[in-house]
Motif scaffolding. Structure first.
Motif, PDB file in Angstrom:
ATOM      1  N   ILE A  96     -84.145  -6.136   1.116  1.00 49.22           N
ATOM      2  CA  ILE A  96     -82.710  -5.864   1.195  1.00 49.22           C
ATOM      3  C   ILE A  96     -82.212  -5.064  -0.001  1.00 49.22           C
ATOM      4  N   ASP A  97     -82.645  -5.444  -1.204  1.00 47.27           N
ATOM      5  CA  ASP A  97     -82.186  -4.750  -2.409  1.00 47.27           C
ATOM      6  C   ASP A  97     -82.689  -3.317  -2.450  1.00 47.27           C
ATOM      7  N   ALA A  98     -83.978  -3.107  -2.132  1.00 56.61           N
ATOM      8  CA  ALA A  98     -84.548  -1.756  -2.146  1.00 56.61           C
ATOM      9  C   ALA A  98     -83.901  -0.877  -1.086  1.00 56.61           C
ATOM     10  N   LEU A  99     -83.604  -1.463   0.079  1.00 53.67           N
ATOM     11  CA  LEU A  99     -82.946  -0.715   1.149  1.00 53.67           C
ATOM     12  C   LEU A  99     -81.581  -0.216   0.688  1.00 53.67           C
ATOM     13  N   ARG A 100     -80.847  -1.070   0.008  1.00 58.49           N
ATOM     14  CA  ARG A 100     -79.519  -0.681  -0.476  1.00 58.49           C
ATOM     15  C   ARG A 100     -79.623   0.441  -1.510  1.00 58.49           C
ATOM     16  N   ILE A 101     -80.553   0.306  -2.448  1.00 59.82           N
ATOM     17  CA  ILE A 101     -80.698   1.297  -3.513  1.00 59.82           C
ATOM     18  C   ILE A 101     -81.135   2.653  -2.952  1.00 59.82           C
ATOM     19  N   VAL A 102     -82.111   2.622  -2.048  1.00 66.94           N
ATOM     20  CA  VAL A 102     -82.595   3.863  -1.434  1.00 66.94           C
ATOM     21  C   VAL A 102     -81.486   4.521  -0.614  1.00 66.94           C
ATOM     22  N   SER A 103     -80.765   3.728   0.152  1.00 68.97           N
ATOM     23  CA  SER A 103     -79.669   4.265   0.974  1.00 68.97           C
ATOM     24  C   SER A 103     -78.580   4.873   0.104  1.00 68.97           C
ATOM     25  N   GLU A 104     -78.249   4.206  -0.991  1.00 66.43           N
ATOM     26  CA  GLU A 104     -77.245   4.741  -1.912  1.00 66.43           C
ATOM     27  C   GLU A 104     -77.704   6.067  -2.496  1.00 66.43           C
ATOM     28  N   GLY A 105     -79.019   6.185  -2.732  1.00 68.50           N
ATOM     29  CA  GLY A 105     -79.560   7.438  -3.241  1.00 68.50           C
ATOM     30  C   GLY A 105     -79.369   8.576  -2.253  1.00 68.50           C
ATOM     31  N   VAL A 106     -79.663   8.309  -0.983  1.00 72.99           N
ATOM     32  CA  VAL A 106     -79.470   9.323   0.057  1.00 72.99           C
ATOM     33  C   VAL A 106     -77.996   9.715   0.145  1.00 72.99           C
ATOM     34  N   ASN A 107     -77.116   8.733   0.141  1.00 74.96           N
ATOM     35  CA  ASN A 107     -75.679   9.004   0.229  1.00 74.96           C
ATOM     36  C   ASN A 107     -75.184   9.801  -0.971  1.00 74.96           C
ATOM     37  N   ARG A 108     -75.735   9.506  -2.138  1.00 79.69           N
ATOM     38  CA  ARG A 108     -75.323  10.193  -3.362  1.00 79.69           C
ATOM     39  C   ARG A 108     -75.710  11.679  -3.306  1.00 79.69           C
ATOM     40  N   VAL A 109     -76.946  11.947  -2.889  1.00 80.44           N
ATOM     41  CA  VAL A 109     -77.393  13.338  -2.798  1.00 80.44           C
ATOM     42  C   VAL A 109     -76.572  14.092  -1.751  1.00 80.44           C
ATOM     43  N   LYS A 110     -76.330  13.447  -0.631  1.00 79.11           N
ATOM     44  CA  LYS A 110     -75.540  14.089   0.425  1.00 79.11           C
ATOM     45  C   LYS A 110     -74.128  14.414  -0.073  1.00 79.11           C
ATOM     46  N   ALA A 111     -73.518  13.484  -0.795  1.00 79.73           N
ATOM     47  CA  ALA A 111     -72.164  13.694  -1.301  1.00 79.73           C
ATOM     48  C   ALA A 111     -72.128  14.831  -2.324  1.00 79.73           C
ATOM     49  N   ASN A 112     -73.179  14.942  -3.124  1.00 78.86           N
ATOM     50  CA  ASN A 112     -73.211  15.944  -4.197  1.00 78.86           C
ATOM     51  C   ASN A 112     -73.624  17.330  -3.721  1.00 78.86           C
ATOM     52  N   THR A 113     -74.390  17.400  -2.619  1.00 78.86           N
ATOM     53  CA  THR A 113     -74.949  18.686  -2.197  1.00 78.86           C
ATOM     54  C   THR A 113     -74.543  19.121  -0.796  1.00 78.86           C
ATOM     55  N   ASN A 114     -73.958  18.206  -0.014  1.00 83.31           N
ATOM     56  CA  ASN A 114     -73.582  18.482   1.373  1.00 83.31           C
ATOM     57  C   ASN A 114     -74.791  18.759   2.259  1.00 83.31           C
ATOM     58  N   MET A 115     -75.930  18.151   1.931  1.00 85.25           N
ATOM     59  CA  MET A 115     -77.120  18.373   2.744  1.00 85.25           C
ATOM     60  C   MET A 115     -76.962  17.708   4.111  1.00 85.25           C
ATOM     61  N   GLY A 116     -77.701  18.233   5.090  1.00 83.87           N
ATOM     62  CA  GLY A 116     -77.789  17.593   6.388  1.00 83.87           C
ATOM     63  C   GLY A 116     -78.942  16.609   6.393  1.00 83.87           C
ATOM     64  N   VAL A 117     -78.839  15.563   7.206  1.00 84.29           N
ATOM     65  CA  VAL A 117     -79.849  14.508   7.217  1.00 84.29           C
ATOM     66  C   VAL A 117     -80.313  14.217   8.642  1.00 84.29           C
ATOM     67  N   MET A 118     -81.643  14.210   8.827  1.00 81.86           N
ATOM     68  CA  MET A 118     -82.244  13.683  10.043  1.00 81.86           C
ATOM     69  C   MET A 118     -82.907  12.372   9.648  1.00 81.86           C
ATOM     70  N   LEU A 119     -82.374  11.265  10.129  1.00 82.05           N
ATOM     71  CA  LEU A 119     -82.843   9.943   9.743  1.00 82.05           C
ATOM     72  C   LEU A 119     -83.563   9.294  10.914  1.00 82.05           C
TER      73      LEU A 119
END
Length: 250
Positions: A180-203
């Motif tokens: 649960i903790d790793a999932l949250r941290i990894v997800s926050e990382g993806v969200n952070r990069v997306k917010a900073n760069t406007n990248m598109g994501v295929m999940l």
């Protein structure tokens, strides 16, 4: 704005000397700032889609097109695809004995940016990115993925994402094997990069739990090598409730 456009993609793989069709005409468009969740049962072709876009030699493209900002991705070598702005976070990252995480990251960033980052700035950049992912800085001196836990491998994939800043990120079951903790941290990382760069994501995922952290704009159900239903976040909730039986038996 960037745009990854997949039209009529058909892919085969050789099995026991025979060509087996895996993808049977996939149509999908991902634009900057969008998150597309690809969901479906095992063996439906989700990972084949990811690796085919990235250029894995195991998969043979027999039909369709893939373009990134109008350029033919299928004509590019694997490294050219990465330089063009595509990123693949693998479900099972490979171990590379003798290559440190630090050297790997700096080499990759140098290739993408076209020049080596200045040492002092690079050290600070890596330290900040690792701190955001709750990673000990000593991690950078370990051999690439060698002896890493599942969570460490996935955090390292997101560390690459933070440093490389791609246009389009393809995340192949990034939630696999995470607590649960790793999932949250990894997800926050993806969200952070997306917010900073406007990248598109295929999940790509089997489950909805990661979608509680990474909110999809679009959900696509994959079955028998193609997209069989599309919708918004409510479609993921339907899958959570009813599973994939209706699509498998259709």
């Amino acid at each position: 704005m960037s745009e990854l456009v997949i039209k009529g993609l058909k892919v085969t793989v050789e099995t026991d000397g025979l060509e087996k069709e895996i993808l049977r005409g996939v149509d999908l468009t991902i634009k900057s700032g969008q998150t597309h969740a690809i969901m479906g049962p095992n063996g439906s072709g989700k990972s084949t889609l990811a690796y085919s876009i990235a250029g894995h030699p195991k998969y043979k493209i027999v039909g369709g097109t893939v373009t990134l900002d109008g350029k033919d991705v299928l004509e590019m070598s694997v490294d050219e695809r990465a330089k063009a702005g595509l990123f693949l976070a693998m479900q099972y990252p490979v171990e590379v004995p003798g290559v440190s995480v630090s050297n790997f990251l700096r080499t990759a960033v140098t290739a993408i940016r076209g020049e080596a980052p200045k040492i002092r700035e690079w050290v600070s950049e890596v330290k900040n990115a690792m701190g955001s992912l709750n990673m000990d800085t000593a991690f950078s001196e370990r051999n690439l993925n060698e002896g890493f836990s599942g969570g460490e491998k996935k955090r390292h994939e997101i560390l690459q994402l933070e440093l490389l800043k791609p246009k389009i990120a393809i995340l192949d079951e990034t939630d696999s094997g995470l607590d649960i903790d790793a999932l949250r941290i990894v997800s926050e990382g993806v969200n952070r990069v997306k917010a900073n760069t406007n990248m598109g994501v295929m999940l790509i995922t089997h489950y909805t739990r990661i979608l509680r952290y990474i909110k999809p704009d679009f959900v696509h159900v994959f079955a028998s090598g193609k997209i069989v239903e599309e919708g918004g976040a409510e479609l993921a909730e339907k899958l959570e409730e009813k599973g994939y039986a209706d699509y498998i038996n259709a």
